[in-house]
Write a protein that holds these residues in place. Sequence first.
Motif, mmCIF file in Angstrom:
data_model
loop_
_atom_site.group_PDB
_atom_site.id
_atom_site.type_symbol
_atom_site.label_atom_id
_atom_site.label_comp_id
_atom_site.label_asym_id
_atom_site.label_seq_id
_atom_site.Cartn_x
_atom_site.Cartn_y
_atom_site.Cartn_z
ATOM 1 N N TYR A 1 101.077 19.103 37.013
ATOM 2 C CA TYR A 1 101.936 18.677 35.863
ATOM 3 C C TYR A 1 102.186 20.193 35.125
ATOM 4 C CZ TYR A 1 99.979 14.168 36.045
ATOM 5 O OH TYR A 1 99.552 12.965 36.533
ATOM 6 N N LEU B 1 115.737 16.251 22.070
ATOM 7 C CA LEU B 1 114.195 16.108 22.150
ATOM 8 C C LEU B 1 113.532 16.991 23.132
ATOM 9 C CD1 LEU B 1 114.606 12.105 23.378
ATOM 10 C CD2 LEU B 1 114.183 13.106 21.120
ATOM 11 N N TYR C 1 111.416 22.604 31.524
ATOM 12 C CA TYR C 1 110.827 23.811 32.185
ATOM 13 C C TYR C 1 110.568 23.068 33.597
ATOM 14 C CZ TYR C 1 109.296 24.287 27.028
ATOM 15 O OH TYR C 1 109.377 24.487 25.827
ATOM 16 N N TRP D 1 103.108 6.555 30.268
ATOM 17 C CA TRP D 1 103.748 7.749 29.956
ATOM 18 C C TRP D 1 103.140 9.026 29.964
ATOM 19 C CZ3 TRP D 1 105.006 9.256 24.461
ATOM 20 C CH2 TRP D 1 105.878 10.431 24.379
ATOM 21 N N PRO E 1 111.285 18.280 25.766
ATOM 22 C CA PRO E 1 110.945 17.775 27.168
ATOM 23 C C PRO E 1 110.042 16.655 27.205
ATOM 24 C CG PRO E 1 111.293 20.128 27.061
ATOM 25 C CD PRO E 1 111.137 19.813 25.759
ATOM 26 N N ALA E 2 109.029 16.812 26.520
ATOM 27 C CA ALA E 2 107.884 15.954 26.914
ATOM 28 C C ALA E 2 108.359 14.358 26.360
ATOM 29 C CB ALA E 2 106.647 16.361 25.953
ATOM 30 N N LEU E 3 109.475 14.531 25.476
ATOM 31 C CA LEU E 3 109.942 13.022 24.763
ATOM 32 C C LEU E 3 111.015 12.614 25.803
ATOM 33 C CD1 LEU E 3 109.900 13.657 21.123
ATOM 34 C CD2 LEU E 3 108.154 12.668 22.423
ATOM 35 N N LYS E 4 111.451 13.292 26.814
ATOM 36 C CA LYS E 4 112.599 12.829 27.673
ATOM 37 C C LYS E 4 112.093 12.102 28.692
ATOM 38 C CE LYS E 4 115.639 16.320 27.062
ATOM 39 N NZ LYS E 4 116.144 17.770 27.572
ATOM 40 N N SER E 5 111.845 10.620 28.300
ATOM 41 C CA SER E 5 111.158 9.684 29.350
ATOM 42 C C SER E 5 111.740 8.347 28.925
ATOM 43 C CB SER E 5 109.720 9.966 29.323
ATOM 44 O OG SER E 5 109.032 8.919 30.065
ATOM 45 N N GLU F 1 100.283 9.596 31.543
ATOM 46 C CA GLU F 1 99.949 9.889 32.650
ATOM 47 C C GLU F 1 101.129 10.933 33.244
ATOM 48 O OE1 GLU F 1 97.865 10.654 36.088
ATOM 49 O OE2 GLU F 1 99.928 9.969 36.339
ATOM 50 N N GLN F 2 102.249 10.621 33.028
ATOM 51 C CA GLN F 2 103.294 11.372 33.587
ATOM 52 C C GLN F 2 103.596 12.556 33.164
ATOM 53 O OE1 GLN F 2 107.092 9.563 34.340
ATOM 54 N NE2 GLN F 2 106.329 8.830 36.134
ATOM 55 N N ALA F 3 103.342 12.646 31.761
ATOM 56 C CA ALA F 3 103.806 13.842 30.821
ATOM 57 C C ALA F 3 102.711 14.638 30.864
ATOM 58 C CB ALA F 3 104.173 13.094 29.400
ATOM 59 N N TRP F 4 101.552 14.082 30.612
ATOM 60 C CA TRP F 4 100.443 15.157 30.616
ATOM 61 C C TRP F 4 99.300 15.104 31.390
ATOM 62 C CZ3 TRP F 4 100.348 12.556 25.113
ATOM 63 C CH2 TRP F 4 101.323 12.982 24.420
ATOM 64 N N GLY F 5 99.329 14.136 32.244
ATOM 65 C CA GLY F 5 98.227 14.089 33.604
ATOM 66 C C GLY F 5 97.151 13.249 32.951
ATOM 67 N N SER F 6 97.065 12.717 32.053
ATOM 68 C CA SER F 6 96.134 11.675 31.645
ATOM 69 C C SER F 6 96.053 10.496 30.626
ATOM 70 C CB SER F 6 94.778 12.472 30.846
ATOM 71 O OG SER F 6 94.646 12.308 29.709
ATOM 72 N N TYR F 7 95.890 9.318 31.293
ATOM 73 C CA TYR F 7 96.513 8.347 30.688
ATOM 74 C C TYR F 7 95.673 8.064 29.393
ATOM 75 C CZ TYR F 7 92.825 6.165 33.329
ATOM 76 O OH TYR F 7 91.588 5.821 33.849
ATOM 77 N N TRP G 1 104.928 24.463 23.691
ATOM 78 C CA TRP G 1 105.986 24.615 24.320
ATOM 79 C C TRP G 1 106.777 25.802 23.537
ATOM 80 C CZ3 TRP G 1 105.867 23.915 28.996
ATOM 81 C CH2 TRP G 1 105.093 22.810 29.508
ATOM 82 N N VAL H 1 108.451 18.977 33.079
ATOM 83 C CA VAL H 1 107.426 18.163 32.226
ATOM 84 C C VAL H 1 108.177 16.518 32.271
ATOM 85 C CG1 VAL H 1 107.173 17.456 29.864
ATOM 86 C CG2 VAL H 1 107.535 19.917 30.682
ATOM 87 N N ASN H 2 107.336 15.733 32.340
ATOM 88 C CA ASN H 2 107.449 14.096 32.835
ATOM 89 C C ASN H 2 107.682 13.932 34.386
ATOM 90 O OD1 ASN H 2 107.254 12.466 30.553
ATOM 91 N ND2 ASN H 2 108.664 13.465 29.589
ATOM 92 N N SER I 1 115.346 22.606 26.935
ATOM 93 C CA SER I 1 115.513 21.323 27.427
ATOM 94 C C SER I 1 114.815 20.764 28.555
ATOM 95 C CB SER I 1 117.227 21.106 27.609
ATOM 96 O OG SER I 1 117.322 20.609 28.923
#
Lengths: 273, 346
Positions: free
Chosen positions: B183, A122, B151, A189, A124-128, A191-197, A268, B171-172, B149
């Motif tokens: 972020y 996955l 950053y 999610w 990194p952005a999808l690891k949640s 909000e956590q990953a990209w900083g905007s919900y 990325w 990330v996350n 995996s």
Amino acid sequence: MTSFNPVFVYIALILYASASVCYFAGSKNRGVVRTAFVLSTAGFVFNLLALVNRAILTGRLPLANGCEFLLSFTWITVLMYLIYETRSKKKSAGGAVMLIATLLLLSVETLMSGQLDDVSPLLPALKSPWLTVHVLTAAAAYSGFTLAAGLALVQLRSTGLLPGEDMIYRIVAIAFAMLSLSIVLGAVWAEQAWGSYWSWDPKETWALITWIIYALYLHLHRQNGWKGKKASIMVIAGFVLVLFTFFGVNYLLSGLHSYALNPAMQTWSAQTS
Amino acid sequence: MASVEKIYRLISSMKTGLVLLGLIGLMSAIGTGFRPNTFFQTSLFKLMLLLLFLNMGLCTLNQLIRCMKRSSKSWGKNRLRQAGLLLLHGGVVLILVGGTVNSYFGHSGELRIVEGNKVDVARVIPTEKPVLLRLDAFKIEFNADGSPSQYYSHVSILEGNKAKGNYRISVNHPLNYGGIKAYQQSFGYLVKVRGESATGEKVEKSLHEGEFLEIPGTERTVKVYKYIPNFAPNYGMDSKTLRPDNPRIVFSVYENGKLLGVGAAPWGKRIKIDNRIYVTFKGVQPFTVLKVKSDPGLPLAAAGGVMLVTGVCLAQCLAPVGKRGKQSASSERKLEPVGGIMDGLQ
Ligand code: HEM
């Protein structure tokens, strides 16, 4: 199982297709319709095998790319239908629902067959953990809307008494709750990953449009007594929006969100300056 | 007076609300198709949201008042459903308020910090006293196949001269420091280059991709074209992976603006670009790109989200439809009038 066995998807597809044919052909013949149920159940088992296969292959829940989503979506739809048929003893929607299931699996084969074998880790952005619940609730919501649309198609064709009306309403109501949950979880999610919900990207926007049409349906059904043809057409239109939110946004619009291609996630690998 | 009441009814009625909702849906569909990047910022669209806010706000308020007046009754299933509907509509209103607060009082922007350097957050977010972010290290963690995996930006926060602690952003997993959130958004590298002139004079610089190194005593300049962490012939100018397994610097040499040639150099190799003039690429210095934001509306929107989700579950899972839909929703309503937003407001 170290690689994906595409046979599972093919078998499930053929079983769903045969079930659909039997449901349509055997509306007057109890034996044929019973066969249709058995075929559906068998397809359901192979659909599950395909999912388990993916899960073992990747070591996670099969909810992270487009083809996994479709396999789960189809599976939950058939699960809901089988429960519905067993409990209501009504089989008239079987043909339509199984036809949709067939087409969904067909789209796995034609549009995203490459993803079936894909074991890349996955992004990194999808690891949640939010991703998992977000996608799971979305699949459940879409499945409910699919079943409701199947029932609405039957309502449209039948004349006279409309005994399925309240059942459709009930299914849409629960699927609507699921979609609300999915959208809110997706926002958490993001909000956590990209900083905007909420970013008004096409996927989000179309999910919102889908949500709005069902909200309208729920209001009009209860308050203005929209029943029968008008209500059925709305449920079917909602389902078309569901399909567009998934396929249209991923394949027609320059997809921003979603697993398919996300520039925000692509940066990325592409951006080093 | 009568007309004021009429207007009030018009803007708080469910019919108006549904028309607004439908219009917003329709406009969004057209907006994503034709102007995906700007439509949702136009005043027309914002006006629609404002109207929806007014409509739903009033509608929910009326309902709340009516509900409180009747709170003597016991909490049956229907009351719970009513509470759910209230929460649900109130949640949507709060989300709209949260978003508006953010658009007026929130700030966000990008900070680019080179390893070892510090940057004042006030560049993008107004802060009372200076808050500095220092990048102590930027690291990429790799999977076995060389794909990234995770950053990591290891940062320190400094207020004035006082260190306020070390944090790891990935990330996350954003950093949250007193209303400021940071972020992991992107990253990149500066390339460390050394030039040697004919007289033995040395110049050393950290350059961005695309920048030039000028060396005294020659007309020739060296352009740092691109850093390729994992060079492989069949990938051309693309890196096979982000993992620095086979790093190369692609550079080009110019004389008075005219391209003389290109090359791909490994670290530490002394390359002759002119008579007794040399250039050496020594390594990279990473920088991170952080998205930094403050959103005072977030708690409101979050509360709205929780209310919406709780409300919709309460309302729908307790939908007053008889056992498995045998009984119609409308007949139920006749049997047991649900005191609702409905009363007198249509
Ligand atoms: C933003 C989107 C909205 C959503 C998601 C939403 C959702 C819902 C849902 C799920 C119900 C329950 C339907 C049912 O099963 O009876 C409901 C009921 C209701 N909504 Fe909305 N709604 C929205 C906007 C509005 C607006 C704009 C108004 C009007 C001002 C409104 C007024 C009502 C009323 C009067 C009821 C009936 C309550 C009852 O059954 O007693 N809603 N809404």
